[in-house]
Design an enzyme around this catalytic site. Sequence first.
Site, PDB file in Angstrom:
ATOM      1  CG  ASP A   1     -47.040  33.549  12.883  1.00  0.00           C
ATOM      2  OD1 ASP A   1     -48.238  33.221  12.797  1.00  0.00           O
ATOM      3  OD2 ASP A   1     -46.136  33.041  12.189  1.00  0.00           O
TER       4      ASP A   1
ATOM      5  CG  ASP B 131     -51.408  33.581  12.874  1.00  0.00           C
ATOM      6  OD1 ASP B 131     -51.013  33.528  11.691  1.00  0.00           O
ATOM      7  OD2 ASP B 131     -50.947  32.865  13.785  1.00  0.00           O
TER       8      ASP B 131
ATOM      9  CG  ASP C 195     -46.773  33.875   7.812  1.00  0.00           C
ATOM     10  OD1 ASP C 195     -46.351  34.585   6.890  1.00  0.00           O
ATOM     11  OD2 ASP C 195     -47.610  32.966   7.650  1.00  0.00           O
TER      12      ASP C 195
ATOM     13  CD1 TRP D  83     -46.587  34.179   1.345  1.00  0.00           C
ATOM     14  CD2 TRP D  83     -45.784  32.749   2.890  1.00  0.00           C
ATOM     15  NE1 TRP D  83     -46.439  32.953   0.752  1.00  0.00           N
ATOM     16  CE2 TRP D  83     -45.942  32.057   1.667  1.00  0.00           C
ATOM     17  CE3 TRP D  83     -45.295  32.054   4.001  1.00  0.00           C
ATOM     18  CZ2 TRP D  83     -45.634  30.691   1.531  1.00  0.00           C
ATOM     19  CZ3 TRP D  83     -44.993  30.710   3.871  1.00  0.00           C
ATOM     20  CH2 TRP D  83     -45.156  30.035   2.650  1.00  0.00           C
TER      21      TRP D  83
ATOM     22  CB  THR E 186     -51.769  30.137  15.699  1.00  0.00           C
ATOM     23  OG1 THR E 186     -51.751  31.543  15.953  1.00  0.00           O
ATOM     24  CG2 THR E 186     -52.916  29.495  16.455  1.00  0.00           C
TER      25      THR E 186
ATOM     26  CG  ASN F  19     -46.297  28.068  12.644  1.00  0.00           C
ATOM     27  OD1 ASN F  19     -46.032  29.103  12.032  1.00  0.00           O
ATOM     28  ND2 ASN F  19     -47.535  27.706  12.943  1.00  0.00           N
TER      29      ASN F  19
ATOM     30  CD1 TRP G 161     -51.760  24.864   7.845  1.00  0.00           C
ATOM     31  CD2 TRP G 161     -52.109  26.979   7.170  1.00  0.00           C
ATOM     32  NE1 TRP G 161     -51.273  24.997   6.560  1.00  0.00           N
ATOM     33  CE2 TRP G 161     -51.465  26.259   6.128  1.00  0.00           C
ATOM     34  CE3 TRP G 161     -52.418  28.324   6.968  1.00  0.00           C
ATOM     35  CZ2 TRP G 161     -51.130  26.850   4.908  1.00  0.00           C
ATOM     36  CZ3 TRP G 161     -52.094  28.912   5.754  1.00  0.00           C
ATOM     37  CH2 TRP G 161     -51.464  28.178   4.733  1.00  0.00           C
ATOM     38  CG  ASP G 162     -52.660  29.662  12.490  1.00  0.00           C
ATOM     39  OD1 ASP G 162     -52.009  28.599  12.401  1.00  0.00           O
ATOM     40  OD2 ASP G 162     -52.177  30.778  12.208  1.00  0.00           O
TER      41      ASP G 162
HETATM   42  O1  AGV Z   1     -47.497  26.643   8.193  1.00  0.00           O
HETATM   43  C1  AGV Z   1     -48.712  27.178   8.544  1.00  0.00           C
HETATM   44  C2  AGV Z   1     -48.577  28.482   9.315  1.00  0.00           C
HETATM   45  C3  AGV Z   1     -49.900  28.805  10.025  1.00  0.00           C
HETATM   46  O2  AGV Z   1     -49.663  29.173  11.380  1.00  0.00           O
HETATM   47  N1  AGV Z   1     -48.292  29.718   8.539  1.00  0.00           N
HETATM   48  C4  AGV Z   1     -49.611  30.173   8.064  1.00  0.00           C
HETATM   49  C5  AGV Z   1     -50.556  29.939   9.232  1.00  0.00           C
HETATM   50  O3  AGV Z   1     -50.670  31.138   9.980  1.00  0.00           O
HETATM   51  C6  AGV Z   1     -47.216  29.703   7.556  1.00  0.00           C
HETATM   52  C7  AGV Z   1     -47.595  29.472   6.106  1.00  0.00           C
HETATM   53  C8  AGV Z   1     -47.513  28.302   5.382  1.00  0.00           C
HETATM   54  N2  AGV Z   1     -47.905  28.512   4.096  1.00  0.00           N
HETATM   55  C9  AGV Z   1     -48.251  29.824   3.979  1.00  0.00           C
HETATM   56  C10 AGV Z   1     -48.075  30.438   5.231  1.00  0.00           C
HETATM   57  C11 AGV Z   1     -48.747  30.612   2.896  1.00  0.00           C
HETATM   58  N3  AGV Z   1     -48.956  30.092   1.685  1.00  0.00           N
HETATM   59  N4  AGV Z   1     -49.012  31.897   3.124  1.00  0.00           N
HETATM   60  C12 AGV Z   1     -48.810  32.423   4.342  1.00  0.00           C
HETATM   61  N5  AGV Z   1     -48.340  31.743   5.396  1.00  0.00           N
HETATM   62 CA    CA Z   2     -49.683  31.455  12.134  1.00  0.00          CA
END
Ligand code: AGV
Ligand code: CA
Length: 312
Positions: free
Chosen positions: A13, A18, A42, A80, A128, A176, A248-249
């Site tokens: 995403d 990612d 995202d 984001w 992811t 996610n 994370w990913d």
């Molecule tokens: O919750 C983690 C997911 C992952 O797949 N996404 C970011 C990663 O691509 C969401 C996310 C959580 N916190 C974030 C996220 C942050 N501070 N900034 C951007 N995205």
């Molecule tokens: Ca992601």
Amino acid sequence: AAPRRRRVVFDHDGAPDDLLSLLLLTRYDHVDLRGVAVTPADCLLEPALSATRKILDLVGRDVPTAAGVLPGRNPFPLAWRIDALRVDALPVLNQKDHDTTRADRPAAHEQLATWLMRAPAPVTVLATGPLTNLARCLDDHPRIESRIEEVVFMGGALDVTGNVNQPGHDGTAEWNVFWDPGAVRRVFDAAVPITMFPLDVTDRVPVTPDLARAFGRHYGHPVSDLAGSLLALTFGTLETTSLPYCCWDSLTTSYLAEPGICTFETVHCDVITRGESQGRVVRRSGGRAVRCARTVDSGRFHRHLLTMLTPG
Ligand code: AGV
Ligand code: CA
């Protein structure tokens, strides 16, 4: 030991993490990447799709891409999602003119079915981002279930706090899953093996200044420049959300090459789809058996990233 060969369909995403995962995936010789879908969760879809194609072009891979068209229930913060605009504008991805307009734009959930059915043997689905496309694909084409070797998913928060900080939510969910809780329920109901990377383990691999700067020592090579730039874009997260940006990913992706970086435990899980805990993944006896990453060797993970994403 060499990792086993896999056919992979990647659904991401479009966040910097990612796109780092996409770059990493293209470095794995044992992975036969059959298609890349972009879910507009995202990210903003257009720049994320454009950046995806530019990354594949940079590494000389001719892999089909598809655009997600299905909406999620709980939108990501716009602050984001705009990161994709920044990635798409990076000089390393714009060394030549790219024709990012394509006439054929099949919807990702339809394309996923085609990629799975066309493959000569079952395929690993690496996700992811939210599971929206896969869930819809299972609903519309039940036969694809037998074409899936394994679902490898970044999501959930089992025994740790979630990362959703939104009005009306209790903070127990991971994003996610929160974007489309029903999709996770649908995939849990399918007869396919699931390996999940929840926040319990990804919390242990924050993007550190040392990690990002290590790529500077290889300045001048497209792959390491892109990797270092993607990591640099994640700074400021701790200051604005009080939670660090994590790998994370990319940790989830590394499982396809070095599964020994993490240890695993089978957990019986359920997902809450309504109310103030929606998107929370919980332990429930009798629930869906999911192989969950539990511990990570972060030093080994950092070495893996540097080995794969820097020259020699
Ligand atoms: O919750 C983690 C997911 C992952 O797949 N996404 C970011 C990663 O691509 C969401 C996310 C959580 N916190 C974030 C996220 C942050 N501070 N900034 C951007 N995205
Ligand atoms: Ca992601």
